[in-house]
Design a protein around this motif. Structure first.
Motif, short mmCIF file in Angstrom:
data_model
loop_
_atom_site.label_atom_id
_atom_site.label_comp_id
_atom_site.label_asym_id
_atom_site.label_seq_id
_atom_site.Cartn_x
_atom_site.Cartn_y
_atom_site.Cartn_z
N ARG A 136 -0.09 3.08 12.91
CA ARG A 136 1.38 3.16 12.88
C ARG A 136 1.89 2.87 11.47
NH1 ARG A 136 3.98 -0.44 17.38
NH2 ARG A 136 5.85 0.18 16.29
N ARG A 137 1.23 1.88 10.84
CA ARG A 137 1.61 1.54 9.47
C ARG A 137 0.35 1.37 8.63
NH1 ARG A 137 5.74 2.51 11.33
NH2 ARG A 137 7.55 1.19 11.81
N PHE A 138 0.43 1.76 7.37
CA PHE A 138 -0.65 1.51 6.41
C PHE A 138 -0.13 0.60 5.31
CE2 PHE A 138 -1.93 5.55 8.23
CZ PHE A 138 -3.31 5.42 8.35
N VAL A 139 -1.01 -0.22 4.79
CA VAL A 139 -0.64 -1.01 3.62
C VAL A 139 -1.72 -0.80 2.55
CG1 VAL A 139 -0.22 -3.31 2.68
CG2 VAL A 139 0.64 -2.74 4.95
N ILE A 140 -1.28 -0.34 1.40
CA ILE A 140 -2.21 -0.13 0.28
C ILE A 140 -2.32 -1.45 -0.49
CG2 ILE A 140 -2.62 1.15 -1.86
CD1 ILE A 140 -0.80 3.38 -0.69
N ALA A 141 -3.54 -1.98 -0.54
CA ALA A 141 -3.76 -3.24 -1.27
C ALA A 141 -5.06 -3.10 -2.06
CB ALA A 141 -3.86 -4.40 -0.27
N LEU A 277 -7.26 7.63 -3.82
CA LEU A 277 -6.72 7.34 -2.48
C LEU A 277 -6.11 8.56 -1.80
CD1 LEU A 277 -4.79 3.94 -2.56
CD2 LEU A 277 -6.48 4.67 -0.90
N GLY A 278 -5.95 9.65 -2.56
CA GLY A 278 -5.32 10.85 -1.99
C GLY A 278 -3.84 10.63 -1.72
N LEU A 279 -3.16 9.93 -2.64
CA LEU A 279 -1.74 9.59 -2.42
C LEU A 279 -0.86 10.82 -2.25
CD1 LEU A 279 -1.11 6.55 -4.81
CD2 LEU A 279 -1.64 6.57 -2.37
N GLU A 280 -1.21 11.89 -2.99
CA GLU A 280 -0.36 13.10 -2.90
C GLU A 280 -0.39 13.67 -1.49
OE1 GLU A 280 -3.01 12.54 -4.95
OE2 GLU A 280 -4.35 13.78 -3.74
N ARG A 281 -1.56 13.59 -0.83
CA ARG A 281 -1.65 14.12 0.55
C ARG A 281 -0.82 13.29 1.52
NH1 ARG A 281 -7.09 15.37 -1.02
NH2 ARG A 281 -7.75 13.29 -0.41
N ALA A 282 -0.61 12.03 1.15
CA ALA A 282 0.18 11.15 2.03
C ALA A 282 1.65 11.10 1.60
CB ALA A 282 -0.40 9.74 1.99
N PHE A 283 2.00 11.92 0.61
CA PHE A 283 3.39 11.96 0.09
C PHE A 283 3.84 10.60 -0.45
CE2 PHE A 283 3.14 15.23 3.44
CZ PHE A 283 3.22 16.35 2.61
N VAL A 284 2.90 9.91 -1.04
CA VAL A 284 3.25 8.64 -1.71
C VAL A 284 3.41 8.96 -3.19
CG1 VAL A 284 2.41 6.35 -2.37
CG2 VAL A 284 2.05 7.20 -0.04
N LYS A 285 4.62 8.75 -3.69
CA LYS A 285 4.90 9.16 -5.07
C LYS A 285 4.53 8.06 -6.06
CE LYS A 285 8.20 12.78 -4.52
NZ LYS A 285 9.49 12.87 -3.88
N SER A 296 11.69 -3.47 -0.50
CA SER A 296 10.96 -4.06 0.64
C SER A 296 9.51 -3.58 0.67
CB SER A 296 11.67 -3.74 1.95
OG SER A 296 11.80 -2.34 2.08
N LEU A 297 8.98 -3.21 -0.48
CA LEU A 297 7.57 -2.87 -0.69
C LEU A 297 7.14 -1.59 0.04
CD1 LEU A 297 5.99 -6.48 -0.40
CD2 LEU A 297 6.74 -5.30 -2.46
N ARG A 298 8.12 -0.75 0.39
CA ARG A 298 7.79 0.50 1.07
C ARG A 298 7.62 1.62 0.04
NH1 ARG A 298 10.94 1.98 6.44
NH2 ARG A 298 12.61 2.65 5.09
N THR A 299 6.62 2.49 0.28
CA THR A 299 6.40 3.62 -0.64
C THR A 299 7.35 4.74 -0.22
OG1 THR A 299 4.78 4.75 0.73
CG2 THR A 299 3.93 3.02 -0.73
N THR A 300 7.17 5.91 -0.83
CA THR A 300 8.02 7.05 -0.47
C THR A 300 7.63 7.63 0.89
OG1 THR A 300 6.58 8.31 -1.92
CG2 THR A 300 8.74 7.73 -2.79
N ASN A 301 6.55 7.17 1.48
CA ASN A 301 6.20 7.51 2.86
C ASN A 301 6.59 6.30 3.73
OD1 ASN A 301 4.84 7.65 5.35
ND2 ASN A 301 3.18 8.89 4.49
N ARG A 302 7.50 6.49 4.67
CA ARG A 302 8.05 5.33 5.38
C ARG A 302 7.01 4.59 6.22
NH1 ARG A 302 9.28 7.55 10.23
NH2 ARG A 302 10.40 5.70 10.97
N ARG A 303 5.84 5.20 6.46
CA ARG A 303 4.79 4.48 7.19
C ARG A 303 3.88 3.65 6.28
NH1 ARG A 303 4.01 6.48 12.23
NH2 ARG A 303 5.02 8.46 12.64
N ILE A 304 4.03 3.87 4.98
CA ILE A 304 3.05 3.27 4.05
C ILE A 304 3.71 2.28 3.09
CG2 ILE A 304 1.25 3.77 2.34
CD1 ILE A 304 0.93 6.53 3.58
N TYR A 305 3.12 1.10 3.01
CA TYR A 305 3.61 0.04 2.12
C TYR A 305 2.54 -0.25 1.06
CZ TYR A 305 7.15 -0.73 5.69
OH TYR A 305 8.20 -0.56 6.55
N ALA A 306 2.90 -1.01 0.05
CA ALA A 306 1.92 -1.40 -0.97
C ALA A 306 2.21 -2.81 -1.44
CB ALA A 306 1.95 -0.44 -2.15
#
Ligand code: FAD
Length: 476
Positions: A136-141, A277-285, A296-306
């Motif tokens: 449901r949610r990913f966190v890049i660490a 990490l394939g960020l472009e495929r996940a639409f993380v800018k 709030s530490l959210r990336t450009t993909n609302r499911r993914i935080y960092a």
């Protein structure tokens, strides 16, 4: 073999300080969590960062204390340093802490640990080895790696980074260090105290982002012990000599220099780890080589935080853990969060130590027209005198009403003393509250109180106050 599909609530990529903290909090709250790690549990801090560097510094400190004990009336004779045994001590410290970060411990908590490199295949799927993870949610660490500057010839020579320097079993004869940030300075002092000749080359000034007076004290202390500093150095060539030694050619102003050393350590900062990490495929800018994040530490993909080194403005373990605790609030309790960077201390563990929090002196003077700078020197602290640790000061920045804006400490135990100011700032206390504390005598903590009392110095010496006291005395 067909891939195994995992569908947890949360998938964390990277089991360093940030990832481990969040995974432990998720498990404690019974949130289904998958933790993906491609290398060693514990990440940089345990394996190549804080822990080995502090263990090496501790060995250096012990050697230094033995060699400088005559001031205390003690005679140790010649000190023999077995560098291989020093490094065994370093590895032993890592092994002692390792179980805390181990797969076994995390799995026992209820975390599913996947040991493979994670890579996004689309905006909500991560592939890691034989696992397909749809969380449901990913966190890049995923942390950071040493930044290697594009210096002419550097790719042709053998150099050390924080990932290899703790594997040396013989002490470098002459260690050249490029980089005068916290890692370069800590490694300079540790190796110098353990017997290496050390030369540090920095393109600007050491600790460029920190208090200049404090940086000057650290430079002076290290220089006085024999570490050579070459600041504002423009390196134009790095090469290997026929003898096998490394050579660094640089200019300082108009002057040409060539230094030869047995080893070269690159300590020129950290680069975030996200290329594979394939960020472009996940639409993380990514912008300016940083993951684009909201407050709030959210990336450009609302499911993914960092969080942590990969995206943080401060690359410290405590920053990584702090961001993990904020994300726990956000993800598990749906509470709003905001990173309060001004409450995060910045530290350096050389002797003298350095720690700062909040606004610097320059920032305070720029942002507050009537900012006050309160100081106290270690020379006027009895504990520091007794322990011959008088090199240092505290500087507290306040506004005209005594609101604490920031603090800088350079000197013994600065890294411990700064927490008092962190608490004061987080609780919005004023200097009057610090001035009202009763520190035990003789402690280094007295410098905090003494600096705070300085706020009232002009009040005590004002003629009106003196008149008031005279009048009260007259009353009997
Ligand atoms: C020499 C040195 C000394 C330091 N000393 C201190 C100190 O005294 N105090 C302090 O506070 N900080 C210190 N730091 C900084 C501290 O180590 C970092 O801030 C901290 O480790 C950051 O934690 P993190 O979880 O963000 O990243 P990391 O600890 O780097 O963890 C990231 C993890 O992600 C994994 N990973 C990366 N990509 C993938 C992928 N695609 N799939 C799966 N896994 C992946 C990596 O293998 C790694 O284990 C030091 C750093 C260095 C280098």
């Amino acid at each position: 073999m067909a891939d195994t599909l995992l569908k947890p609530d949360l998938c964390i990529i990277g089991a360093g300080s940030a990832g481990l903290s969040l995974a432990a909090m998720a498990a404690a709250l019974n949130v289904p969590v998958v933790l993906v790690e491609r290398d060693k549990m514990g990440g940089d801090c345990l394996n190549f960062g804080c822990v080995p560097s502090k263990a090496l510094l501790a060995a250096g400190k012990a050697a230094h204390a033995m060699q400088n004990s005559t001031l205390f009336g003690l005679e140790c004779g010649d000190v023999t340093i077995h560098f291989d045994q020093v490094q065994s001590h370093v590895q032993d410290i890592i092994r002692t802490i390792e179980p805390t970060d181990s797969i076994a411990r995390y799995e026992a908590m209820g975390v599913k640990v996947v040991t493979a490199e994670g890579r996004f295949t689309d905006d909500r799927t991560l592939q890691a080895g034989d696992y397909t993870i749809r969380a449901r949610r990913f966190v890049i660490a995923t942390g950071s790696r040493p930044f290697i500057p594009p210096l002419p010839g550097l790719n042709e020579v053998r150099y050390l980074t924080n990932e290899t320097v703790f594997q040396l079993t013989t002490c470098p004869d002459h260690l050249l260090i490029i980089g005068g940030g916290p890692i370069g300075l800590e490694m300079a002092q540790a190796h110098h105290r353990l017997g290496a000749k050390v030369s540090l080359i920095e393109k600007g000034e050491i600790l460029a982002r920190e208090d200049r007076e404090a940086a000057a004290i650290i430079r002076q202390q290290l220089q006085s012990k024999g570490i050579a500093f070459y600041e504002n150095a423009d390196i134009h060539a790095v090469s290997t000599e026929e003898s096998g030694s490394v050579r660094v050619d640089f200019k300082q102003g108009q002057e040409d220099h060539a230094l030869e050393g047995s080893h070269l350590l690159i300590a020129t900062g950290r680069a975030p780890h996200f290329e594979r990490l394939g960020l472009e495929r996940a639409f993380v800018k990514v912008r300016n080589n940083r993951i684009k994040l909201s407050s709030s530490l959210r990336t450009t993909n609302r499911r993914i935080y960092a969080m942590g080194d990969v995206s943080s403005p401060y690359q410290f373990t405590h920053m990584a853990s702090y961001e993990a605790s904020l994300l726990a609030r956000k993800l598990f309790f749906r509470l709003p969060i905001r990173v309060q960077k001004h409450l995060v201390p910045r530290t350096l563990y050389t002797e003298p130590e350095y720690a700062s929090i909040g606004l610097s002196e320059a920032e305070a003077l720029q942002c507050h027209r009537k900012a006050r700078i309160l100081r106290w020197s270690y020379h006027d602290n009895d504990r520091a005198i007794a322990e011959r640790q008088t090199n240092g000061f505290i500087k507290v920045m306040t506004d005209r009403r005594g609101t604490i804006l920031g603090c800088v400490i350079v000197g013994a135990r600065a890294g411990e003393l700064i927490h008092f100011w962190g608490l004061a700032m987080s609780q919005k206390l004023k200097v009057k509250d610090i001035a009202a504390t009763v520190p035990a005598y003789p402690t280094y903590s007295e410098i905090s109180k003494r600096a705070s009392v300085e706020f009232y110095k002009s009040t005590f010496s004002s003629p009106a106050v003196k008149r008031l006291v005279r009048w009260l005395r007259w009353l009997g």
